[in-house]
Design an enzyme around this catalytic site. Structure first.
Site, short mmCIF file in Angstrom:
data_model
loop_
_atom_site.label_atom_id
_atom_site.label_comp_id
_atom_site.label_asym_id
_atom_site.label_seq_id
_atom_site.Cartn_x
_atom_site.Cartn_y
_atom_site.Cartn_z
N GLY A 79 166.23 59.72 92.20
CA GLY A 79 165.71 58.59 91.45
C GLY A 79 164.20 58.70 91.27
N ASN A 122 164.88 46.30 94.82
CA ASN A 122 165.64 46.82 95.96
C ASN A 122 165.51 45.98 97.21
OD1 ASN A 122 163.04 48.20 95.28
ND2 ASN A 122 163.20 48.89 97.39
N GLY A 141 171.96 59.09 92.75
CA GLY A 141 173.31 59.26 93.27
C GLY A 141 173.59 58.51 94.57
N HIS A 142 172.65 58.61 95.50
CA HIS A 142 172.97 58.09 96.84
C HIS A 142 172.95 56.57 96.95
CE1 HIS A 142 168.92 57.19 98.75
NE2 HIS A 142 168.52 57.87 97.71
N CYS A 165 157.25 50.89 108.27
CA CYS A 165 156.70 50.81 109.62
C CYS A 165 156.10 52.16 109.99
CB CYS A 165 157.81 50.45 110.60
SG CYS A 165 157.24 50.31 112.29
C1 LIG Z 1 166.18 54.33 96.30
C2 LIG Z 1 165.40 53.91 95.13
C3 LIG Z 1 164.64 54.85 94.41
C4 LIG Z 1 164.50 56.28 94.82
O1 LIG Z 1 165.65 57.04 94.65
P1 LIG Z 1 165.74 58.45 95.42
O2 LIG Z 1 166.94 59.10 94.88
O3 LIG Z 1 165.83 58.13 96.87
O4 LIG Z 1 164.49 59.20 95.09
C5 LIG Z 1 163.95 54.40 93.30
N1 LIG Z 1 164.02 53.11 92.93
C6 LIG Z 1 164.72 52.21 93.58
C7 LIG Z 1 164.75 50.79 93.10
C8 LIG Z 1 165.44 52.56 94.72
O5 LIG Z 1 166.13 51.63 95.37
#
Ligand SMILES: *Cc1c(COP(=O)(O)O)cnc(C)c1O
Length: 418
Positions: free
Chosen positions: A76, A154, A203-204, A328
Protein backbone atom coordinates in the site's frame (compact mmCIF):
# COMPACT_ATOMS: atom_id res chain seq x y z
CA UNK A 1 8.52 -20.10 33.47
CA UNK A 2 6.35 -20.82 30.52
CA UNK A 3 3.06 -19.05 30.35
CA UNK A 4 0.01 -21.16 29.85
CA UNK A 5 -0.93 -20.91 26.19
CA UNK A 6 -3.97 -18.72 25.83
CA UNK A 7 -6.32 -18.73 22.92
CA UNK A 8 -5.43 -15.86 20.59
CA UNK A 9 -8.15 -13.23 20.30
CA UNK A 10 -7.15 -11.12 17.34
CA UNK A 11 -8.80 -7.71 17.39
CA UNK A 12 -6.24 -5.80 15.34
CA UNK A 13 -7.45 -6.33 11.80
CA UNK A 14 -6.69 -2.75 10.73
CA UNK A 15 -3.00 -3.52 11.37
CA UNK A 16 -2.99 -6.71 9.35
CA UNK A 17 -5.25 -9.67 8.71
CA UNK A 18 -4.97 -13.44 8.66
CA UNK A 19 -4.49 -15.00 5.23
CA UNK A 20 -7.79 -16.62 4.28
CA UNK A 21 -7.43 -20.40 3.90
CA UNK A 22 -8.82 -20.18 0.34
CA UNK A 23 -6.21 -17.53 -0.47
CA UNK A 24 -3.39 -19.71 0.80
CA UNK A 25 -4.69 -22.66 -1.15
CA UNK A 26 -4.83 -20.61 -4.36
CA UNK A 27 -1.22 -19.50 -3.84
CA UNK A 28 0.41 -22.86 -3.17
CA UNK A 29 0.85 -23.98 -6.81
CA UNK A 30 2.70 -20.72 -7.58
CA UNK A 31 5.09 -21.31 -4.67
CA UNK A 32 5.75 -24.88 -5.75
CA UNK A 33 5.43 -26.39 -9.20
CA UNK A 34 4.29 -23.31 -11.18
CA UNK A 35 7.45 -21.25 -10.73
CA UNK A 36 7.82 -20.04 -14.32
CA UNK A 37 8.47 -16.38 -15.07
CA UNK A 38 5.20 -14.88 -16.31
CA UNK A 39 7.13 -12.93 -18.97
CA UNK A 40 8.69 -16.04 -20.51
CA UNK A 41 7.61 -17.00 -24.03
CA UNK A 42 7.17 -20.76 -23.45
CA UNK A 43 3.97 -22.38 -22.24
CA UNK A 44 5.31 -22.99 -18.70
CA UNK A 45 5.74 -19.23 -18.26
CA UNK A 46 2.60 -18.25 -20.14
CA UNK A 47 0.53 -20.41 -17.84
CA UNK A 48 1.79 -18.31 -14.92
CA UNK A 49 1.14 -15.16 -16.92
CA UNK A 50 -2.47 -16.26 -17.36
CA UNK A 51 -2.87 -16.39 -13.57
CA UNK A 52 -1.87 -12.72 -13.40
CA UNK A 53 -4.54 -11.84 -15.94
CA UNK A 54 -7.17 -13.67 -13.89
CA UNK A 55 -6.05 -11.98 -10.65
CA UNK A 56 -6.10 -8.56 -12.31
CA UNK A 57 -9.69 -9.16 -13.43
CA UNK A 58 -10.74 -10.12 -9.91
CA UNK A 59 -9.12 -7.07 -8.35
CA UNK A 60 -10.70 -4.87 -11.02
CA UNK A 61 -14.11 -6.37 -10.21
CA UNK A 62 -13.66 -5.53 -6.51
CA UNK A 63 -13.51 -1.82 -7.26
CA UNK A 64 -15.50 -1.74 -10.53
CA UNK A 65 -12.44 -0.87 -12.61
CA UNK A 66 -11.15 -2.09 -15.95
CA UNK A 67 -8.31 -4.64 -15.60
CA UNK A 68 -6.12 -2.26 -17.64
CA UNK A 69 -6.43 0.26 -14.82
CA UNK A 70 -4.92 -2.11 -12.22
CA UNK A 71 -1.18 -2.06 -11.46
CA UNK A 72 0.34 -4.44 -8.93
CA UNK A 73 2.92 -3.02 -6.53
CA UNK A 74 4.79 -4.28 -3.46
CA UNK A 75 2.49 -2.71 -0.83
CA UNK A 76 0.00 0.00 0.00
CA UNK A 77 2.85 2.36 0.82
CA UNK A 78 4.37 1.97 -2.65
CA UNK A 79 0.97 2.60 -4.27
CA UNK A 80 0.47 5.77 -2.20
CA UNK A 81 3.99 7.01 -2.94
CA UNK A 82 3.69 6.22 -6.66
CA UNK A 83 0.43 8.10 -7.15
CA UNK A 84 1.66 11.29 -5.49
CA UNK A 85 5.13 11.21 -7.00
CA UNK A 86 3.77 10.53 -10.49
CA UNK A 87 1.13 13.26 -10.30
CA UNK A 88 3.65 15.86 -9.11
CA UNK A 89 6.15 14.83 -11.81
CA UNK A 90 3.70 14.70 -14.71
CA UNK A 91 2.05 18.01 -13.83
CA UNK A 92 5.31 19.71 -12.80
CA UNK A 93 3.42 21.30 -9.91
CA UNK A 94 4.76 21.85 -6.42
CA UNK A 95 1.75 21.70 -4.11
CA UNK A 96 0.07 18.70 -2.48
CA UNK A 97 -3.18 18.84 -0.55
CA UNK A 98 -3.76 16.10 2.01
CA UNK A 99 -5.11 15.71 5.54
CA UNK A 100 -3.63 15.75 9.01
CA UNK A 101 -4.95 12.23 9.62
CA UNK A 102 -3.40 10.19 6.79
CA UNK A 103 -1.48 6.97 7.25
CA UNK A 104 2.29 7.43 7.57
CA UNK A 105 2.60 6.21 3.95
CA UNK A 106 1.20 9.59 2.89
CA UNK A 107 2.13 11.71 5.91
CA UNK A 108 5.82 10.92 5.84
CA UNK A 109 5.98 11.32 2.08
CA UNK A 110 4.36 14.75 2.46
CA UNK A 111 6.87 15.69 5.15
CA UNK A 112 9.70 14.51 2.89
CA UNK A 113 8.34 16.54 -0.03
CA UNK A 114 8.35 19.61 2.22
CA UNK A 115 12.11 19.20 2.64
CA UNK A 116 12.43 19.08 -1.17
CA UNK A 117 10.85 22.44 -1.94
CA UNK A 118 7.24 21.27 -2.23
CA UNK A 119 4.37 22.84 -0.33
CA UNK A 120 1.85 20.68 1.50
CA UNK A 121 -1.54 21.71 2.86
CA UNK A 122 -2.52 19.50 5.81
CA UNK A 123 -6.31 19.77 6.04
CA UNK A 124 -7.69 19.82 9.57
CA UNK A 125 -10.50 17.65 10.90
CA UNK A 126 -13.12 18.42 13.55
CA UNK A 127 -13.54 16.59 16.85
CA UNK A 128 -15.45 13.80 15.10
CA UNK A 129 -12.68 13.38 12.53
CA UNK A 130 -14.53 15.05 9.63
CA UNK A 131 -13.10 17.36 6.97
CA UNK A 132 -14.38 20.78 6.01
CA UNK A 133 -14.92 20.50 2.25
CA UNK A 134 -15.01 24.30 1.87
CA UNK A 135 -11.50 24.41 3.33
CA UNK A 136 -10.46 21.69 0.88
CA UNK A 137 -11.83 23.65 -2.05
CA UNK A 138 -10.12 26.86 -0.91
CA UNK A 139 -6.78 25.13 -0.46
CA UNK A 140 -6.55 24.08 -4.13
CA UNK A 141 -4.74 26.60 -6.32
CA UNK A 142 -2.97 26.70 -9.67
CA UNK A 143 0.21 25.07 -8.38
CA UNK A 144 -1.67 22.12 -6.82
CA UNK A 145 -0.58 18.87 -8.51
CA UNK A 146 -2.70 16.41 -6.58
CA UNK A 147 -5.09 16.01 -3.67
CA UNK A 148 -4.71 12.83 -1.59
CA UNK A 149 -7.37 11.97 0.97
CA UNK A 150 -7.95 8.52 2.44
CA UNK A 151 -11.32 6.82 1.93
CA UNK A 152 -11.43 5.68 5.56
CA UNK A 153 -9.12 6.30 8.48
CA UNK A 154 -7.19 3.33 9.81
CA UNK A 155 -7.24 4.48 13.46
CA UNK A 156 -10.82 5.64 13.91
CA UNK A 157 -12.59 4.14 10.89
CA UNK A 158 -14.01 7.55 9.94
CA UNK A 159 -15.14 7.52 6.29
CA UNK A 160 -14.62 10.55 4.05
CA UNK A 161 -17.04 11.64 1.27
CA UNK A 162 -14.76 10.58 -1.57
CA UNK A 163 -17.24 11.17 -4.38
CA UNK A 164 -17.84 14.80 -3.34
CA UNK A 165 -14.12 15.31 -2.84
CA UNK A 166 -13.32 13.97 -6.33
CA UNK A 167 -15.94 16.33 -7.75
CA UNK A 168 -14.37 19.33 -6.03
CA UNK A 169 -10.91 18.34 -7.30
CA UNK A 170 -12.09 17.87 -10.88
CA UNK A 171 -14.02 21.14 -10.84
CA UNK A 172 -10.68 22.74 -9.97
CA UNK A 173 -8.85 20.65 -12.60
CA UNK A 174 -6.74 18.72 -10.10
CA UNK A 175 -6.01 14.98 -9.85
CA UNK A 176 -7.37 13.06 -6.87
CA UNK A 177 -5.82 10.06 -5.13
CA UNK A 178 -7.46 8.10 -2.35
CA UNK A 179 -5.87 5.58 0.02
CA UNK A 180 -8.61 2.95 0.28
CA UNK A 181 -6.40 0.37 1.99
CA UNK A 182 -8.83 -0.04 4.90
CA UNK A 183 -11.96 -0.47 2.80
CA UNK A 184 -12.20 -3.77 0.92
CA UNK A 185 -14.76 -6.06 2.45
CA UNK A 186 -15.92 -3.31 4.79
CA UNK A 187 -17.53 -0.75 2.49
CA UNK A 188 -18.28 -0.78 -1.23
CA UNK A 189 -15.57 0.65 -3.45
CA UNK A 190 -16.63 1.85 -6.90
CA UNK A 191 -14.10 3.88 -8.85
CA UNK A 192 -16.60 4.60 -11.64
CA UNK A 193 -19.15 6.02 -9.24
CA UNK A 194 -16.68 8.02 -7.15
CA UNK A 195 -14.61 8.99 -10.19
CA UNK A 196 -11.23 8.98 -8.42
CA UNK A 197 -8.05 9.18 -10.52
CA UNK A 198 -5.83 7.00 -8.32
CA UNK A 199 -6.69 4.51 -5.58
CA UNK A 200 -4.42 2.38 -3.37
CA UNK A 201 -5.03 -1.05 -1.85
CA UNK A 202 -2.86 -3.43 0.17
CA UNK A 203 -3.08 -7.22 0.18
CA UNK A 204 -2.49 -7.81 3.86
CA UNK A 205 -5.43 -5.66 4.94
CA UNK A 206 -7.89 -7.93 3.08
CA UNK A 207 -6.78 -11.45 4.08
CA UNK A 208 -4.11 -11.74 1.36
CA UNK A 209 -0.35 -11.83 2.10
CA UNK A 210 1.89 -8.97 3.13
CA UNK A 211 4.08 -7.46 0.42
CA UNK A 212 1.60 -6.96 -2.39
CA UNK A 213 -0.39 -3.85 -3.23
CA UNK A 214 -2.52 -2.33 -5.96
CA UNK A 215 -2.59 1.05 -7.60
CA UNK A 216 -5.68 1.84 -9.64
CA UNK A 217 -5.01 4.49 -12.28
CA UNK A 218 -7.98 5.82 -14.20
CA UNK A 219 -7.65 5.31 -17.94
CA UNK A 220 -5.95 8.14 -19.81
CA UNK A 221 -4.35 9.39 -16.58
CA UNK A 222 -0.59 9.74 -16.93
CA UNK A 223 1.48 7.39 -14.81
CA UNK A 224 5.25 7.59 -14.47
CA UNK A 225 6.89 4.43 -13.13
CA UNK A 226 8.20 4.85 -9.58
CA UNK A 227 10.14 1.58 -9.69
CA UNK A 228 12.00 1.57 -13.00
CA UNK A 229 13.13 -1.73 -14.45
CA UNK A 230 11.78 -4.37 -16.82
CA UNK A 231 8.62 -3.92 -18.81
CA UNK A 232 6.36 -5.52 -16.25
CA UNK A 233 2.94 -4.01 -15.54
CA UNK A 234 2.91 -2.56 -19.08
CA UNK A 235 6.11 -0.70 -18.36
CA UNK A 236 4.67 1.11 -15.36
CA UNK A 237 6.21 -0.91 -12.53
CA UNK A 238 9.47 -2.77 -13.00
CA UNK A 239 10.32 -5.97 -11.19
CA UNK A 240 9.28 -9.58 -11.72
CA UNK A 241 5.76 -9.95 -10.41
CA UNK A 242 5.11 -11.40 -6.96
CA UNK A 243 3.00 -14.03 -8.67
CA UNK A 244 1.84 -16.12 -5.71
CA UNK A 245 0.85 -13.05 -3.70
CA UNK A 246 -0.93 -11.49 -6.67
CA UNK A 247 -2.88 -14.71 -7.20
CA UNK A 248 -3.70 -14.67 -3.47
CA UNK A 249 -4.81 -11.06 -3.73
CA UNK A 250 -7.12 -11.96 -6.62
CA UNK A 251 -8.73 -14.65 -4.52
CA UNK A 252 -8.97 -12.29 -1.53
CA UNK A 253 -10.64 -9.65 -3.70
CA UNK A 254 -13.26 -12.18 -4.70
CA UNK A 255 -13.80 -13.25 -1.08
CA UNK A 256 -14.03 -9.71 0.23
CA UNK A 257 -16.80 -8.91 -2.23
CA UNK A 258 -18.61 -11.97 -0.91
CA UNK A 259 -18.08 -11.06 2.76
CA UNK A 260 -19.18 -7.44 2.41
CA UNK A 261 -22.68 -8.20 3.62
CA UNK A 262 -21.45 -10.16 6.65
CA UNK A 263 -19.07 -7.35 7.57
CA UNK A 264 -21.81 -4.74 7.34
CA UNK A 265 -24.31 -6.71 9.39
CA UNK A 266 -22.79 -9.36 11.68
CA UNK A 267 -19.37 -7.73 12.21
CA UNK A 268 -20.99 -4.33 12.67
CA UNK A 269 -23.33 -5.84 15.26
CA UNK A 270 -20.37 -7.38 17.10
CA UNK A 271 -18.57 -4.04 17.12
CA UNK A 272 -21.68 -2.21 18.30
CA UNK A 273 -22.30 -4.74 21.06
CA UNK A 274 -18.67 -4.38 22.13
CA UNK A 275 -18.95 -0.59 22.38
CA UNK A 276 -22.37 -0.56 24.01
CA UNK A 277 -21.40 -3.08 26.66
CA UNK A 278 -18.19 -1.26 27.53
CA UNK A 279 -20.10 2.00 27.80
CA UNK A 280 -22.54 0.35 30.20
CA UNK A 281 -19.81 -1.19 32.32
CA UNK A 282 -17.29 1.63 32.45
CA UNK A 283 -17.72 5.35 33.16
CA UNK A 284 -15.50 7.94 31.47
CA UNK A 285 -14.95 6.18 28.19
CA UNK A 286 -15.38 7.86 24.82
CA UNK A 287 -15.79 6.44 21.35
CA UNK A 288 -13.64 8.36 18.86
CA UNK A 289 -14.89 9.30 15.39
CA UNK A 290 -18.29 10.10 13.99
CA UNK A 291 -20.41 7.16 15.05
CA UNK A 292 -22.53 6.66 11.96
CA UNK A 293 -19.78 7.48 9.47
CA UNK A 294 -17.30 4.79 10.43
CA UNK A 295 -16.10 1.50 8.99
CA UNK A 296 -18.27 -1.25 10.46
CA UNK A 297 -15.29 -3.06 12.02
CA UNK A 298 -13.40 -0.32 13.84
CA UNK A 299 -13.71 0.87 17.42
CA UNK A 300 -11.35 3.45 18.88
CA UNK A 301 -11.99 4.08 22.56
CA UNK A 302 -10.56 6.54 25.09
CA UNK A 303 -10.28 5.06 28.56
CA UNK A 304 -9.76 8.20 30.63
CA UNK A 305 -7.09 8.18 33.36
CA UNK A 306 -5.13 5.21 32.00
CA UNK A 307 -2.30 4.79 29.52
CA UNK A 308 -3.13 2.76 26.40
CA UNK A 309 0.26 1.04 26.56
CA UNK A 310 -0.56 -0.32 30.01
CA UNK A 311 -3.90 -1.62 28.74
CA UNK A 312 -2.25 -3.26 25.73
CA UNK A 313 0.31 -5.07 27.86
CA UNK A 314 -2.33 -6.48 30.17
CA UNK A 315 -4.58 -7.50 27.29
CA UNK A 316 -1.59 -9.15 25.65
CA UNK A 317 -1.18 -11.32 28.75
CA UNK A 318 -4.80 -12.41 28.23
CA UNK A 319 -4.15 -13.26 24.58
CA UNK A 320 -5.96 -10.22 23.16
CA UNK A 321 -4.28 -8.30 20.32
CA UNK A 322 -5.28 -4.69 19.73
CA UNK A 323 -3.35 -1.46 19.36
CA UNK A 324 -2.92 2.13 20.31
CA UNK A 325 -2.57 4.82 17.68
CA UNK A 326 0.72 5.95 19.07
CA UNK A 327 3.93 4.84 17.48
CA UNK A 328 5.66 3.72 20.64
CA UNK A 329 9.25 4.51 19.75
CA UNK A 330 12.07 4.31 22.28
CA UNK A 331 9.71 4.47 25.20
CA UNK A 332 8.35 7.90 24.32
CA UNK A 333 4.59 7.69 24.28
CA UNK A 334 3.71 10.23 21.61
CA UNK A 335 -0.03 10.54 21.23
CA UNK A 336 -1.50 9.54 17.87
CA UNK A 337 -1.38 12.27 15.21
CA UNK A 338 -4.91 11.33 14.19
CA UNK A 339 -6.40 11.74 17.66
CA UNK A 340 -4.36 14.89 18.28
CA UNK A 341 -5.72 16.33 15.02
CA UNK A 342 -9.23 15.63 16.34
CA UNK A 343 -8.42 17.83 19.33
CA UNK A 344 -8.05 15.18 22.01
CA UNK A 345 -5.84 16.31 24.88
CA UNK A 346 -2.49 14.47 24.97
CA UNK A 347 -3.61 12.64 28.12
CA UNK A 348 -6.84 11.43 26.54
CA UNK A 349 -5.12 10.58 23.23
CA UNK A 350 -2.65 8.44 25.19
CA UNK A 351 -5.57 6.53 26.73
CA UNK A 352 -7.03 5.37 23.41
CA UNK A 353 -7.09 1.80 22.21
CA UNK A 354 -8.17 0.64 18.76
CA UNK A 355 -10.06 -2.62 18.40
CA UNK A 356 -10.64 -3.76 14.82
CA UNK A 357 -12.71 -6.79 13.99
CA UNK A 358 -12.97 -8.96 10.90
CA UNK A 359 -15.07 -11.50 9.12
CA UNK A 360 -13.21 -14.17 11.15
CA UNK A 361 -14.15 -12.81 14.59
CA UNK A 362 -16.92 -14.54 16.47
CA UNK A 363 -19.37 -13.67 19.21
CA UNK A 364 -17.10 -15.68 21.55
CA UNK A 365 -14.16 -13.35 20.78
CA UNK A 366 -16.22 -10.32 21.69
CA UNK A 367 -17.67 -11.91 24.83
CA UNK A 368 -14.19 -12.86 25.98
CA UNK A 369 -12.87 -9.33 25.40
CA UNK A 370 -15.88 -7.91 27.23
CA UNK A 371 -15.14 -10.15 30.19
CA UNK A 372 -11.45 -9.28 30.31
CA UNK A 373 -11.36 -5.54 29.57
CA UNK A 374 -13.51 -3.93 32.31
CA UNK A 375 -11.62 -5.35 35.34
CA UNK A 376 -8.30 -4.41 33.72
CA UNK A 377 -9.45 -0.82 33.23
CA UNK A 378 -10.80 -0.68 36.79
CA UNK A 379 -7.53 -1.97 38.24
CA UNK A 380 -5.45 0.46 36.20
CA UNK A 381 -7.71 3.33 37.14
CA UNK A 382 -7.52 2.47 40.83
CA UNK A 383 -3.78 3.05 40.78
CA UNK A 384 -3.74 5.89 38.28
CA UNK A 385 -2.57 9.27 39.54
CA UNK A 386 -4.58 10.86 36.73
CA UNK A 387 -7.79 9.57 38.24
CA UNK A 388 -9.52 12.38 40.15
CA UNK A 389 -11.13 9.78 42.41
CA UNK A 390 -7.78 8.37 43.36
CA UNK A 391 -7.43 8.13 47.16
CA UNK A 392 -4.10 9.91 47.44
CA UNK A 393 -5.00 12.41 44.80
CA UNK A 394 -4.15 15.43 46.95
CA UNK A 395 -0.43 15.15 46.81
CA UNK A 396 0.26 12.78 43.97
CA UNK A 397 3.45 13.03 42.03
CA UNK A 398 2.83 12.51 38.32
CA UNK A 399 6.48 11.77 37.59
CA UNK A 400 6.70 9.15 40.32
CA UNK A 401 3.47 7.60 39.13
CA UNK A 402 4.69 7.43 35.57
CA UNK A 403 7.94 5.87 36.75
CA UNK A 404 5.95 3.29 38.67
CA UNK A 405 3.86 2.61 35.59
CA UNK A 406 6.94 2.24 33.42
CA UNK A 407 8.49 -0.17 35.93
CA UNK A 408 5.30 -2.19 35.85
CA UNK A 409 5.37 -2.22 32.06
CA UNK A 410 9.01 -3.36 32.05
CA UNK A 411 8.16 -6.15 34.47
CA UNK A 412 5.25 -7.22 32.32
CA UNK A 413 7.44 -7.16 29.22
CA UNK A 414 10.06 -9.27 31.01
CA UNK A 415 7.36 -11.74 31.94
CA UNK A 416 6.17 -11.94 28.34
CA UNK A 417 9.73 -12.47 27.09
CA UNK A 418 10.51 -15.22 29.60
C1 LIG B 1 -1.73 -0.44 6.23
C2 LIG B 1 -2.03 0.83 5.55
C3 LIG B 1 -1.16 1.33 4.56
C4 LIG B 1 0.14 0.68 4.21
O1 LIG B 1 0.01 -0.52 3.53
P1 LIG B 1 1.30 -1.49 3.45
O2 LIG B 1 0.92 -2.55 2.50
O3 LIG B 1 1.52 -1.98 4.84
O4 LIG B 1 2.43 -0.66 2.97
C5 LIG B 1 -1.51 2.51 3.94
N1 LIG B 1 -2.64 3.15 4.26
C6 LIG B 1 -3.48 2.71 5.18
C7 LIG B 1 -4.73 3.47 5.48
C8 LIG B 1 -3.21 1.53 5.88
O5 LIG B 1 -4.06 1.11 6.81
Amino acid sequence: MHQEAKRLTYLDNNATTAIAPEVFEAMVPYLTELYGNPSSAYAFGKRVGASLIAAREKVAALINADPKEIFFTSCGTESDNTAIWSALRTTGKKHLVTTAVEHSAIMNQGEYLETQGYKVTWLKVNSEGELDLKELENSIHEDTGIVSIMTANNETGVIFPIKEIAEICHKKGVLFHTDAVQCPGKIKIDVRDTNVDFLSLSGHKLHAPKGVGVLFVKRRTKLLPYVVGGGQERGKRGGTENVASIVGLGKAAELSLASLNDEQTRVRALRDKFEKTLEEKLPNIYINGKRDARLPNTSNIAFDFVEAEAILLRLDLEGICCSSGSACTTGSLDPSHVLSAMGLTPARARSCVRFSFSHYNTEADVDYALKVIPPIIEKLRAMSPLNPNHTDNHDYDVEAAREKEEKLMAETMAKINE
